[in-house]
Design an enzyme around this catalytic site. Structure first.
Site, PDB file in Angstrom:
ATOM      1  N   ARG A   1      76.308  30.074  97.235  1.00 26.32           N
ATOM      2  CA  ARG A   1      75.920  28.768  97.781  1.00 26.32           C
ATOM      3  C   ARG A   1      77.075  28.198  98.568  1.00 26.32           C
ATOM      4  NH1 ARG A   1      73.350  24.461  93.773  1.00 26.32           N
ATOM      5  NH2 ARG A   1      75.464  24.423  92.987  1.00 26.32           N
TER       6      ARG A   1
ATOM      7  N   THR B   1      76.859  22.607 102.161  1.00 14.56           N
ATOM      8  CA  THR B   1      75.423  22.447 102.451  1.00 14.56           C
ATOM      9  C   THR B   1      74.539  22.798 101.250  1.00 14.56           C
ATOM     10  OG1 THR B   1      75.214  24.750 103.154  1.00 14.56           O
ATOM     11  CG2 THR B   1      75.858  23.147 104.844  1.00 14.56           C
TER      12      THR B   1
ATOM     13  N   ASP C   1      79.197  26.224  85.690  1.00  8.11           N
ATOM     14  CA  ASP C   1      79.082  27.294  86.692  1.00  8.11           C
ATOM     15  C   ASP C   1      78.955  28.630  85.964  1.00  8.11           C
ATOM     16  OD1 ASP C   1      79.852  29.431  88.544  1.00  8.11           O
ATOM     17  OD2 ASP C   1      80.233  27.783  89.933  1.00  8.11           O
TER      18      ASP C   1
ATOM     19  N   ASP D   1      81.407  31.492  87.066  1.00  9.59           N
ATOM     20  CA  ASP D   1      82.784  31.239  86.614  1.00  9.59           C
ATOM     21  C   ASP D   1      82.924  31.455  85.120  1.00  9.59           C
ATOM     22  OD1 ASP D   1      83.652  30.684  89.135  1.00  9.59           O
ATOM     23  OD2 ASP D   1      83.672  28.508  88.916  1.00  9.59           O
TER      24      ASP D   1
HETATM   25  C1  PRP Z   1      74.903  30.162  91.400  1.00  7.22           C
HETATM   26  C2  PRP Z   1      73.813  30.768  90.544  1.00  7.22           C
HETATM   27  C3  PRP Z   1      72.680  30.899  91.523  1.00  7.22           C
HETATM   28  C4  PRP Z   1      72.868  29.693  92.406  1.00  7.22           C
HETATM   29  C5  PRP Z   1      71.865  28.650  91.997  1.00  7.22           C
HETATM   30  O1  PRP Z   1      75.520  31.103  92.177  1.00  7.22           O
HETATM   31  O2  PRP Z   1      74.174  31.986  89.962  1.00  7.22           O
HETATM   32  O3  PRP Z   1      72.712  32.091  92.287  1.00  7.22           O
HETATM   33  O4  PRP Z   1      74.194  29.197  92.165  1.00  7.22           O
HETATM   34  O5  PRP Z   1      71.922  27.543  92.844  1.00  7.22           O
HETATM   35  P1  PRP Z   1      70.727  27.173  93.829  1.00  7.22           P
HETATM   36  O6  PRP Z   1      69.481  27.256  93.039  1.00  7.22           O
HETATM   37  O7  PRP Z   1      71.063  25.753  94.235  1.00  7.22           O
HETATM   38  O8  PRP Z   1      70.748  28.099  95.001  1.00  7.22           O
HETATM   39  P2  PRP Z   1      76.817  30.778  93.062  1.00  7.22           P
HETATM   40  O9  PRP Z   1      76.452  30.340  94.433  1.00  7.22           O
HETATM   41  O10 PRP Z   1      77.718  29.832  92.298  1.00  7.22           O
HETATM   42  O11 PRP Z   1      77.495  32.190  93.228  1.00  7.22           O
HETATM   43  P3  PRP Z   1      78.245  33.103  92.134  1.00  7.22           P
HETATM   44  O12 PRP Z   1      77.204  33.561  91.144  1.00  7.22           O
HETATM   45  O13 PRP Z   1      78.777  34.225  92.933  1.00  7.22           O
HETATM   46  O14 PRP Z   1      79.318  32.271  91.482  1.00  7.22           O
HETATM   47  N1  URA Z   2      74.996  27.267  89.830  1.00 12.73           N
HETATM   48  C1  URA Z   2      75.563  27.254  88.590  1.00 12.73           C
HETATM   49  O1  URA Z   2      76.225  28.243  88.202  1.00 12.73           O
HETATM   50  N2  URA Z   2      75.393  26.171  87.825  1.00 12.73           N
HETATM   51  C2  URA Z   2      74.681  25.103  88.220  1.00 12.73           C
HETATM   52  O2  URA Z   2      74.555  24.135  87.452  1.00 12.73           O
HETATM   53  C3  URA Z   2      74.099  25.127  89.501  1.00 12.73           C
HETATM   54  C4  URA Z   2      74.266  26.221  90.276  1.00 12.73           C
END
Ligand code: PRP
Ligand code: URA
Length: 212
Positions: A107, A111, A203, A206
């Protein structure tokens, strides 16, 4: 209770218990990983409830009988990187022979829109049932984009499995992909201004991988 026709909340007491520990800020990375894995496995049992069966003849030590096995329909797990990776092993324990595709999405912090950086799935996606794995369904942008990418490759039967969802994310899936059933362990209250689910679990990527 909820009014989303595309949503199944799997709230078995064992899943609720594990979700409570998962949410806690005091839960270590090791336990967090183990819980994501275990909850995925428990949910997988329900998500695959409608798999078609076929009759097979089996010889027991005493006589021949007709039993049932999962029929040849091919399944593909599709974790969304990174956090979806934490759900793969639990599902593979239930179905060791299935294939695994990967979709890389993050994400954009400004945005909140998803950016795709990797896509690799089995070539015959159109002949397969896909289960998309991503623990968090927040705005729904990432899950919706993942399903769109799969459909562009010919996938027609897709379901989504997440641990925690915000109502906005479920609604986006309903708007963009009404044919996709969404399975979750908990439907949370709302999103904050940064797009995090409240109360949520923070997160997921993380916490799984120890980054920040
Ligand atoms: C997180 C999560 C989803 C997304 C959800 O990923 O694992 O893929 O956010 O958010 P959304 O419904 O608003 O799109 P992130 O972008 O943090 O990436 P990562 O798993 O690589 O940390
Ligand atoms: N992605 C995450 O990992 N946690 C949230 O709460 C939203 C998006």
């Amino acid at each position: 209770m909820h009014d989303f026709p595309n949503l199944t909340v799997i709230d078995h007491p064992l899943i609720r218990h594990k979700m409570a520990v998962l949410r806690s800020r005091g839960t270590s990375k090791k336990i967090f990983r183990e819980l994501v894995d275990e909850i995925a496995m428990l949910m997988g049992y329900e998500v695959t409830r409608d798999l078609p069966l076929k009759d097979v003849e089996v010889e027991t030590p005493l006589e021949t009988t007709v039993a049932q096995m999962v029929s040849g329909k091919k399944l593909t797990l599709v974790p969304v990187l990174r956090a979806g990776l934490g759900m793969v092993e639990g599902m593979l324990r239930l179905m060791p022979a299935v294939r695994v595709g990967h979709i890389g999405l993050y994400r954009d912090h400004e945005t909140l829109l998803p950016v795709e950086y990797y896509f690799k799935i089995p070539s015959d996606a159109d002949a397969r049932d896909c289960i998309v794995l991503d623990p968090m369904l927040a705005t729904g942008g990432s899950a919706s984009a993942a399903v769109s990418s799969l459909k562009r490759q010919g996938a027609t039967r897709v379901r989504l499995m997440s641990l925690v969802a915000a109502p906005a994310g479920v609604q986006k899936m309903l708007d963009d992909h009404p044919d996709v059933q969404v399975y979750i362990a908990a439907l949370d209250r709302e999103l904050n201004d940064a797009g995090y689910i409240l109360p949520g679990l923070g997160d997921a990527g993380d916490r799984l991988f120890g980054t920040r």
